[in-house]
Design an enzyme around this catalytic site. Structure first.
Site, PDB file in Angstrom:
ATOM      1  N   CYS A 131      56.007 -38.758  37.294  1.00  0.00           N
ATOM      2  CA  CYS A 131      55.887 -39.489  36.018  1.00  0.00           C
ATOM      3  C   CYS A 131      56.718 -40.782  35.989  1.00  0.00           C
ATOM      4  O   CYS A 131      56.248 -41.826  35.517  1.00  0.00           O
ATOM      5  CB  CYS A 131      56.294 -38.588  34.855  1.00  0.00           C
ATOM      6  SG  CYS A 131      57.739 -37.580  35.182  1.00  0.00           S
ATOM      7  N   HIS A 251      59.544 -40.878  28.725  1.00  0.00           N
ATOM      8  CA  HIS A 251      60.620 -41.369  29.584  1.00  0.00           C
ATOM      9  C   HIS A 251      60.816 -42.878  29.341  1.00  0.00           C
ATOM     10  O   HIS A 251      59.841 -43.611  29.136  1.00  0.00           O
ATOM     11  CB  HIS A 251      60.255 -41.194  31.063  1.00  0.00           C
ATOM     12  CG  HIS A 251      60.225 -39.771  31.539  1.00  0.00           C
ATOM     13  ND1 HIS A 251      60.642 -38.701  30.791  1.00  0.00           N
ATOM     14  CD2 HIS A 251      59.817 -39.248  32.741  1.00  0.00           C
ATOM     15  CE1 HIS A 251      60.503 -37.579  31.492  1.00  0.00           C
ATOM     16  NE2 HIS A 251      60.001 -37.891  32.680  1.00  0.00           N
TER      17      HIS A 251
HETATM   18  P1  NAP Z   1      55.338 -25.506  32.778  1.00  0.00           P
HETATM   19  O1  NAP Z   1      55.216 -25.963  31.373  1.00  0.00           O
HETATM   20  O2  NAP Z   1      56.474 -24.656  33.164  1.00  0.00           O
HETATM   21  O3  NAP Z   1      53.962 -24.753  33.176  1.00  0.00           O
HETATM   22  C1  NAP Z   1      53.777 -24.173  34.429  1.00  0.00           C
HETATM   23  C2  NAP Z   1      52.320 -23.754  34.579  1.00  0.00           C
HETATM   24  O4  NAP Z   1      52.123 -23.248  35.905  1.00  0.00           O
HETATM   25  C3  NAP Z   1      51.919 -22.636  33.629  1.00  0.00           C
HETATM   26  O5  NAP Z   1      50.554 -22.770  33.321  1.00  0.00           O
HETATM   27  C4  NAP Z   1      52.164 -21.404  34.482  1.00  0.00           C
HETATM   28  O6  NAP Z   1      51.404 -20.278  34.085  1.00  0.00           O
HETATM   29  C5  NAP Z   1      51.650 -21.905  35.832  1.00  0.00           C
HETATM   30  N1  NAP Z   1      52.175 -21.104  36.917  1.00  0.00           N
HETATM   31  C6  NAP Z   1      53.461 -20.841  37.202  1.00  0.00           C
HETATM   32  N2  NAP Z   1      53.547 -20.015  38.265  1.00  0.00           N
HETATM   33  C7  NAP Z   1      52.286 -19.759  38.658  1.00  0.00           C
HETATM   34  C8  NAP Z   1      51.705 -18.960  39.658  1.00  0.00           C
HETATM   35  N3  NAP Z   1      52.450 -18.253  40.498  1.00  0.00           N
HETATM   36  N4  NAP Z   1      50.350 -18.921  39.760  1.00  0.00           N
HETATM   37  C9  NAP Z   1      49.573 -19.632  38.913  1.00  0.00           C
HETATM   38  N5  NAP Z   1      50.063 -20.394  37.915  1.00  0.00           N
HETATM   39  C10 NAP Z   1      51.403 -20.457  37.791  1.00  0.00           C
HETATM   40  O7  NAP Z   1      55.380 -26.743  33.772  1.00  0.00           O
HETATM   41  P2  NAP Z   1      54.701 -28.199  33.635  1.00  0.00           P
HETATM   42  O8  NAP Z   1      55.655 -29.111  33.009  1.00  0.00           O
HETATM   43  O9  NAP Z   1      53.331 -28.088  33.078  1.00  0.00           O
HETATM   44  O10 NAP Z   1      54.656 -28.617  35.157  1.00  0.00           O
HETATM   45  C11 NAP Z   1      53.885 -27.935  36.103  1.00  0.00           C
HETATM   46  C12 NAP Z   1      53.982 -28.653  37.428  1.00  0.00           C
HETATM   47  O11 NAP Z   1      53.355 -29.924  37.298  1.00  0.00           O
HETATM   48  C13 NAP Z   1      55.413 -28.954  37.871  1.00  0.00           C
HETATM   49  O12 NAP Z   1      55.966 -27.899  38.599  1.00  0.00           O
HETATM   50  C14 NAP Z   1      55.237 -30.189  38.684  1.00  0.00           C
HETATM   51  O13 NAP Z   1      54.928 -29.851  40.012  1.00  0.00           O
HETATM   52  C15 NAP Z   1      54.056 -30.880  38.031  1.00  0.00           C
HETATM   53  N6  NAP Z   1      54.516 -31.948  37.131  1.00  0.00           N
HETATM   54  C16 NAP Z   1      54.275 -33.190  37.481  1.00  0.00           C
HETATM   55  C17 NAP Z   1      54.705 -34.209  36.694  1.00  0.00           C
HETATM   56  C18 NAP Z   1      54.508 -35.593  37.136  1.00  0.00           C
HETATM   57  O14 NAP Z   1      55.476 -36.281  37.126  1.00  0.00           O
HETATM   58  N7  NAP Z   1      53.330 -36.034  37.478  1.00  0.00           N
HETATM   59  C19 NAP Z   1      55.377 -33.995  35.522  1.00  0.00           C
HETATM   60  C20 NAP Z   1      55.620 -32.703  35.156  1.00  0.00           C
HETATM   61  C21 NAP Z   1      55.180 -31.687  35.976  1.00  0.00           C
HETATM   62  P3  NAP Z   1      52.017 -19.143  33.092  1.00  0.00           P
HETATM   63  O15 NAP Z   1      51.678 -19.594  31.690  1.00  0.00           O
HETATM   64  O16 NAP Z   1      51.264 -17.924  33.478  1.00  0.00           O
HETATM   65  O17 NAP Z   1      53.474 -19.071  33.336  1.00  0.00           O
HETATM   66  O1  3JN Z   2      61.693 -33.988  35.442  1.00  0.00           O
HETATM   67  C1  3JN Z   2      60.817 -34.791  35.145  1.00  0.00           C
HETATM   68  O2  3JN Z   2      60.915 -35.549  34.172  1.00  0.00           O
HETATM   69  C2  3JN Z   2      59.605 -34.872  35.989  1.00  0.00           C
HETATM   70  C3  3JN Z   2      59.471 -33.677  36.818  1.00  0.00           C
HETATM   71  C4  3JN Z   2      58.493 -33.490  37.655  1.00  0.00           C
HETATM   72  C5  3JN Z   2      58.446 -32.309  38.495  1.00  0.00           C
HETATM   73  C6  3JN Z   2      59.006 -31.117  38.049  1.00  0.00           C
HETATM   74  C7  3JN Z   2      59.005 -29.997  38.883  1.00  0.00           C
HETATM   75  C8  3JN Z   2      58.459 -30.063  40.139  1.00  0.00           C
HETATM   76  C9  3JN Z   2      57.856 -32.370  39.754  1.00  0.00           C
HETATM   77  C10 3JN Z   2      57.192 -33.634  40.181  1.00  0.00           C
HETATM   78  O3  3JN Z   2      56.134 -33.919  39.650  1.00  0.00           O
HETATM   79  O4  3JN Z   2      57.698 -34.357  41.027  1.00  0.00           O
HETATM   80  C11 3JN Z   2      57.888 -31.251  40.587  1.00  0.00           C
HETATM   81  C12 3JN Z   2      57.317 -31.282  41.954  1.00  0.00           C
HETATM   82  O5  3JN Z   2      56.124 -31.055  42.068  1.00  0.00           O
HETATM   83  O6  3JN Z   2      58.055 -31.545  42.891  1.00  0.00           O
END
Ligand code: NAP
Ligand code: 3JN
Length: 347
Positions: A131, A251
């Site tokens: 992000c 952010h």
């Molecule tokens: P979150 O609110 O904690 O949600 C996690 C999601 O993943 C929930 O739907 C959860 O399902 C699911 N999950 C967790 N463990 C799993 C498993 N073993 N099998 C299948 N599904 C599973 O997290 P979030 O903020 O949405 O972020 C999720 C991911 O997106 C992060 O870890 C990161 O890699 C990525 N992300 C990217 C950005 C970016 O900068 N582009 C920003 C934020 C996040 P349940 O409801 O069943 O727990």
């Molecule tokens: O912390 C934030 O503001 C952004 C976080 C992103 C994030 C959180 C957990 C795992 C990432 C990411 O998108 O880089 C990951 C990951 O996939 O490494």
């Protein structure tokens, strides 16, 4: 014959990012045939409404992807590492929100305003950047295109929603505890998996993600490495300091750049930003006009203000860049990648 609707899967549909992906697909009338909502066992069985249709959340597994055309992954790197290649093998195009494949040379890392041409090279897997990287790239693209950018020094002011729904809850609980004069309980931030945890309420934490051997955090290194890849410019010099603040969404970034050209004015920088795709200029000190995270939340563009020339370097400029980390920083960029694939007949 051109396919008019696409079967879509969202892995991590119940999370902070997954929920936003669903909202955007709905708002933008994305041409969906069948929609699969996937999660862990914790949320399996939950019913979610999508376009007046009730969909039951299923456990994500290797059997989830048959007949899926586009799979959005946002369930963490481990799930992407395990299931995304299986989805690709079964014929889906994966748009992955995690860092698992971002630096893989065979995987395009896309911010549509900057490098949608790179989508032509995709081999089934496409990565969505971090992000903090996305909002910086959108703001700097028009400046780089017009004047060249050779140096970036960025400090971020990141919202807790970037660390997921549990971190949002942690800020809410700690705020209540602080107000009630109770001890604040910290279990997630700065990083769930790290040894120590500190309160985020009424605080600032100069650690996002784990530390690397060079003293930078993984979030800082993501900004550095991903920005070079998106701009296809290894020569850019970039330094980042990433800080978490007690803000729920959006952010902010204080960005210092050094441009290639001499003699460029603030007015010229403003002019290129005013015409840029995905950017809204909010910059007038006379009327106290500048972007803030509260005002940017739930908005699609990246907002830029506080543009100033460096007082000691005529090629140096400072600016303040704010964007909704869950929208353009994650879900919206992901859906825009899918839209670009469809427009360019790459799916
Ligand atoms: P979150 O609110 O904690 O949600 C996690 C999601 O993943 C929930 O739907 C959860 O399902 C699911 N999950 C967790 N463990 C799993 C498993 N073993 N099998 C299948 N599904 C599973 O997290 P979030 O903020 O949405 O972020 C999720 C991911 O997106 C992060 O870890 C990161 O890699 C990525 N992300 C990217 C950005 C970016 O900068 N582009 C920003 C934020 C996040 P349940 O409801 O069943 O727990
Ligand atoms: O912390 C934030 O503001 C952004 C976080 C992103 C994030 C959180 C957990 C795992 C990432 C990411 O998108 O880089 C990951 C990951 O996939 O490494």
């Amino acid at each position: 014959m051109v396919k008019k609707v696409y079967n879509v899967a969202i892995v991590g549909a119940t999370g902070a990012v997954g929920q936003r992906i669903m909202d955007i697909l709905q708002d933008k009338n994305f041409p969906i045939g069948e929609l699969k909502l996937l999660s862990s066992e914790r949320s399996a069985g939950k019913k979610i409404m999508f376009n007046d249709q009730e969909i039951t959340v299923e456990v994500a597994s290797e059997n989830s992807f048959s007949g899926v055309d586009i799979a959005f992954f946002s369930a963490g790197g481990e799930i992407s590492t395990t299931l995304a290649p299986i989805a690709v093998k079964q014929g889906a195009i994966v748009i992955d929100n995690t860092s698992a494949y971002r630096m893989d040379e065979s995987v395009p890392l896309i911010v549509p305003e900057v490098n949608s041409d790179d989508l032509k090279e995709h081999q089934g897997m496409i990565a969505n950047p971090n992000c903090s990287t996305i909002q910086m790239a959108v703001a700097l693209q028009p400046i780089k295109e017009s004047f060249g950018v050779n140096r970036i020094v960025v400090s971020t002011y990141q919202a807790v929603s970037g660390a997921g729904l549990a971190a949002e809850k942690e800020l809410e609980n700690q705020t209540k505890q602080y107000i009630n004069d109770e001890e604040m309980s910290a279990e997630i931030l700065p990083v769930g998996s790290d040894k120590k945890h500190f309160p985020i309420a009424y605080n600032a934490l100069p650690q996002i993600d784990v530390f690397e051997d060079n003293g930078y955090t993984a979030e800082e290194m993501k900004m550095i490495n991903e920005t070079k890849k998106i701009f296809n410019d290894e020569t850019m010099s970039i330094a980042a300091t990433c800080v978490r603040l007690p803000i729920v969404t959006s952010h902010s970034e204080s960005i210092y750049i050094e441009i290639d050209q001499k003699g460029v004015s603030v007015a010229q920088i403003r002019e290129v930003l005013e015409d840029a795709e995905g950017v809204v200029l909010q910059d007038d000190p006379n009327t106290q006009t500048y972007p803030t995270p509260l005002a940017a939340t739930n908005k699609e563009p990246i907002f830029v203000g506080r543009i100033r020339k460096d007082l000691d370097n005529e090629r140096g400029f400072h600016m303040w860049v704010v964007g909704d980390n869950l929208l353009k920083g994650a879900a919206l960029n992901t859906v825009q990648i899918a839209q670009s694939l469809i427009e360019n007949k790459l799916v």
